[in-house]
Design a protein around this motif. Structure first.
Motif, PDB file in Angstrom:
ATOM      1  N   ALA A  52      10.140   1.742 -17.025  1.00 36.81           N
ATOM      2  CA  ALA A  52      11.465   1.757 -16.415  1.00 36.81           C
ATOM      3  C   ALA A  52      11.658   2.966 -15.508  1.00 36.81           C
ATOM      4  N   PHE A  53      11.095   4.100 -15.886  1.00 39.02           N
ATOM      5  CA  PHE A  53      11.209   5.314 -15.068  1.00 39.02           C
ATOM      6  C   PHE A  53      10.585   5.080 -13.692  1.00 39.02           C
ATOM      7  N   PHE A  54       9.354   4.595 -13.673  1.00 34.37           N
ATOM      8  CA  PHE A  54       8.683   4.353 -12.397  1.00 34.37           C
ATOM      9  C   PHE A  54       9.345   3.222 -11.623  1.00 34.37           C
ATOM     10  N   SER A  55       9.863   2.207 -12.335  1.00 30.05           N
ATOM     11  CA  SER A  55      10.549   1.095 -11.667  1.00 30.05           C
ATOM     12  C   SER A  55      11.784   1.598 -10.937  1.00 30.05           C
ATOM     13  N   HIS A  56      12.558   2.436 -11.613  1.00 31.82           N
ATOM     14  CA  HIS A  56      13.785   2.959 -11.015  1.00 31.82           C
ATOM     15  C   HIS A  56      13.472   3.843  -9.807  1.00 31.82           C
ATOM     16  N   GLN A  57      12.505   4.734  -9.972  1.00 30.30           N
ATOM     17  CA  GLN A  57      12.142   5.629  -8.877  1.00 30.30           C
ATOM     18  C   GLN A  57      11.638   4.843  -7.668  1.00 30.30           C
ATOM     19  N   LEU A  58      10.837   3.807  -7.924  1.00 30.34           N
ATOM     20  CA  LEU A  58      10.264   3.050  -6.813  1.00 30.34           C
ATOM     21  C   LEU A  58      11.320   2.206  -6.104  1.00 30.34           C
ATOM     22  N   LEU A  59      12.271   1.675  -6.839  1.00 29.81           N
ATOM     23  CA  LEU A  59      13.339   0.895  -6.201  1.00 29.81           C
ATOM     24  C   LEU A  59      14.245   1.800  -5.369  1.00 29.81           C
ATOM     25  N   LEU A  60      14.458   3.026  -5.833  1.00 26.52           N
ATOM     26  CA  LEU A  60      15.238   3.981  -5.035  1.00 26.52           C
ATOM     27  C   LEU A  60      14.513   4.285  -3.720  1.00 26.52           C
ATOM     28  N   ILE A  61      13.199   4.427  -3.797  1.00 23.49           N
ATOM     29  CA  ILE A  61      12.408   4.631  -2.578  1.00 23.49           C
ATOM     30  C   ILE A  61      12.511   3.411  -1.672  1.00 23.49           C
ATOM     31  N   ALA A  62      12.541   2.223  -2.295  1.00 23.79           N
ATOM     32  CA  ALA A  62      12.652   0.985  -1.518  1.00 23.79           C
ATOM     33  C   ALA A  62      13.958   0.914  -0.749  1.00 23.79           C
ATOM     34  N   THR A  63      15.044   1.430  -1.338  1.00 21.38           N
ATOM     35  CA  THR A  63      16.331   1.410  -0.627  1.00 21.38           C
ATOM     36  C   THR A  63      16.278   2.273   0.628  1.00 21.38           C
ATOM     37  N   GLU A  81       0.828  -1.205   0.000  1.00 17.61           N
ATOM     38  CA  GLU A  81       0.000   0.000   0.000  1.00 17.61           C
ATOM     39  C   GLU A  81       0.863   1.257   0.000  1.00 17.61           C
ATOM     40  N   PHE A  82       1.971   1.210   0.723  1.00 18.49           N
ATOM     41  CA  PHE A  82       2.903   2.339   0.755  1.00 18.49           C
ATOM     42  C   PHE A  82       3.447   2.627  -0.639  1.00 18.49           C
ATOM     43  N   TYR A  83       3.844   1.574  -1.352  1.00 19.49           N
ATOM     44  CA  TYR A  83       4.437   1.771  -2.676  1.00 19.49           C
ATOM     45  C   TYR A  83       3.395   2.190  -3.712  1.00 19.49           C
ATOM     46  N   LEU A  84       2.174   1.748  -3.559  1.00 19.66           N
ATOM     47  CA  LEU A  84       1.108   2.202  -4.464  1.00 19.66           C
ATOM     48  C   LEU A  84       0.870   3.696  -4.298  1.00 19.66           C
ATOM     49  N   LEU A  85       0.919   4.159  -3.066  1.00 24.12           N
ATOM     50  CA  LEU A  85       0.772   5.597  -2.825  1.00 24.12           C
ATOM     51  C   LEU A  85       1.952   6.370  -3.396  1.00 24.12           C
ATOM     52  N   GLN A  86       3.136   5.776  -3.324  1.00 25.33           N
ATOM     53  CA  GLN A  86       4.314   6.426  -3.897  1.00 25.33           C
ATOM     54  C   GLN A  86       4.200   6.530  -5.416  1.00 25.33           C
ATOM     55  N   LEU A  87       3.677   5.483  -6.049  1.00 20.63           N
ATOM     56  CA  LEU A  87       3.463   5.530  -7.495  1.00 20.63           C
ATOM     57  C   LEU A  87       2.454   6.607  -7.861  1.00 20.63           C
TER      58      LEU A  87
END
Length: 437
Positions: free
Chosen positions: A239-250, A219-225
């Protein structure tokens, strides 16, 4: 009892149990003669027939009037078995319908490279005065009588399917009849049957905890998207959203493990950009109504490649790399039919790339992620599709590539994997740094 004697008894019990398991294994398995499964023949017609059979069955079970009528003939059974054998190369399935009963056979190669043995299972289904049921089963040399085989079958259905559909299916199964060399099931006022698998099937390591989510933090990552979409409303690159979301995950990994953060982020991408229904597998505590509305995403400027990538990633997270790859192949084999878009090795490249992304995501370090910009990220998760054939009919696959098991077909598959293995994201950190990215 002394401690020494107790230890001796424990050792004896362990030896007895191990010996019993060894005997059971030898009884139920046999020496594998040859790996015929790898050469399993499957055609576009087989895939289409099996897909139509499954689709019609699900639609029929869901009839609102509750009147169910299902029929399967030998051709449909053969097609279904061929597709199952192709989807699981380490297994081979077959079946036969005759006026006296239905026999089903399975031969599964054990995943032990140095110990080539297989387990054979066969069951005979016949009509009785009390209803259609299993006559007997045989697991290797072990004979399972009717009462035991049916009891195991009933428990398996109840383990796999939620109530009340489990009992509805068993009631329908008991009404099976053999007519005109076909197996038919007719029932009045039985449905509609809403097929839903037990949530615990998606949590193989936690079978006793059915409420545990695969992606507890999704749910946290869906809100981030959703927030990213508002910041970049014109952006359509997956790829843009994938990269941004993985950076948030780190960053999020400060509160959880990096592996969990990565997988929660990947599930969010699949739910938001591929299919909202994936939320049922990722987190059964959420519903599709809680998924934010997002636009379609692209890879190499194509929507279809984005979907192939994400669907394959989900199959990898739910199953295995082998299963994900074979399902991708089956989709293309179905497309090779007269009404399809043709067999596409570009689609296959997206399938393989999504599978590998999900399989290798745990190996990606924050250092690697920071070496790439969001604009560069597509080139490190998806290989070039230049020169990969598309739009091939089944006849062209046979003539030009030697069929789905032909040498030229396998060469193209190997070429795709070589391109994926060469992606910068999957090299070690030192190599990435040396590239000066």
């Amino acid at each position: 009892m002394s401690a020494k004697l107790f230890k001796v008894l424990i050792v004896i019990v362990c030896l007895l149990i191990s010996n019993c398991l060894a005997v059971f294994f030898l009884i139920t398995s046999s020496q594998q003669q040859q790996q015929q499964q790898q050469q399993q023949h499957v055609s576009t017609q087989d895939v289409n027939t099996a897909q139509q059979l499954v689709s019609r069955t699900i639609k029929n079970l869901a009839r609102r009037d509750g009147n169910i009528a299902l029929t399967i003939n030998q051709q449909q059974l053969d097609a279904f078995m061929s597709v199952a054998s192709y989807a699981i190369p380490s297994a081979e399935f077959s079946g036969a319908i005759n006026p006296f009963g239905v026999s089903l056979h399975g031969n599964i190669l054990l995943p032990i490279a140095w110990f080539k043995r297989s387990i054979k299972l066969s069951c005979l289904f016949t009509p009785y005065s009390s209803g259609f049921a299993i006559n007997h089963c045989q697991l290797g040399k072990l004979y399972l009588p009717s009462w035991l085989a049916n009891k195991l079958f009933y428990q398996l259905v109840r383990f796999a399917v939620t109530s009340p559909a489990d009992q509805q299916l068993l009631d329908l199964f008991a009404k099976g009849e053999l007519k005109n060399n076909s197996l038919s099931f007719f029932a009045k006022n039985l449905g509609p049957i809403s097929l839903k698998l037990q949530p615990k099937l998606y949590q193989p390591l936690n079978l006793l905890n059915t409420n545990q989510a695969k992606a507890a933090d999704i749910e946290f990552y869906l809100l981030q998207l959703q927030a990213l979409h508002k910041r970049f409303p014109a952006e359509r690159r997956l790829a843009f959203f994938s990269h941004q979301l993985l950076l948030i995950a780190t960053e999020r990994a400060e509160h959880t493990s990096l592996d969990s953060a990565y997988h929660d982020a990947l599930w969010a991408l699949a739910v938001a950009f591929a299919n909202k229904r994936f939320i049922h597998y990722a987190n059964p505590n959420l519903t599709t109504r809680q998924i934010p509305r997002m636009p379609a995403m692209l890879i190499h400027g194509r929507r279809d490649l984005s979907l192939h990538f994400l669907y394959s990633a989900v199959l990898q997270m739910l199953g295995t790399t082998e299963l994900s790859q074979q399902v991708g192949n089956l989709k293309e084999i179905m497309d090779a039919g007269g009404n399809g878009s043709g067999f596409s090795f570009a689609d296959l490249a997206a399938d393989r790339a999504g599978t590998q992304f999900a399989a290798r995501i745990n190996t990606i370090s924050p250092v690697q992620l920071n070496h790439f910009s969001s604009e560069q990220f597509e080139t490190v998760i998806m290989p070039s599709i230049k020169g990969l054939p598309e739009g091939l009919t089944e006849q062209q696959v046979q003539q030009q590539l030697g069929g789905y098991n032909g040498d030229k077909f396998k060469q193209l598959e190997q070429e795709i994997m070589s391109r994926i293995d060469g992606l910068s994201l999957y090299r070690d950190t030192n190599n990435v740094q040396s590239e000066g990215l």
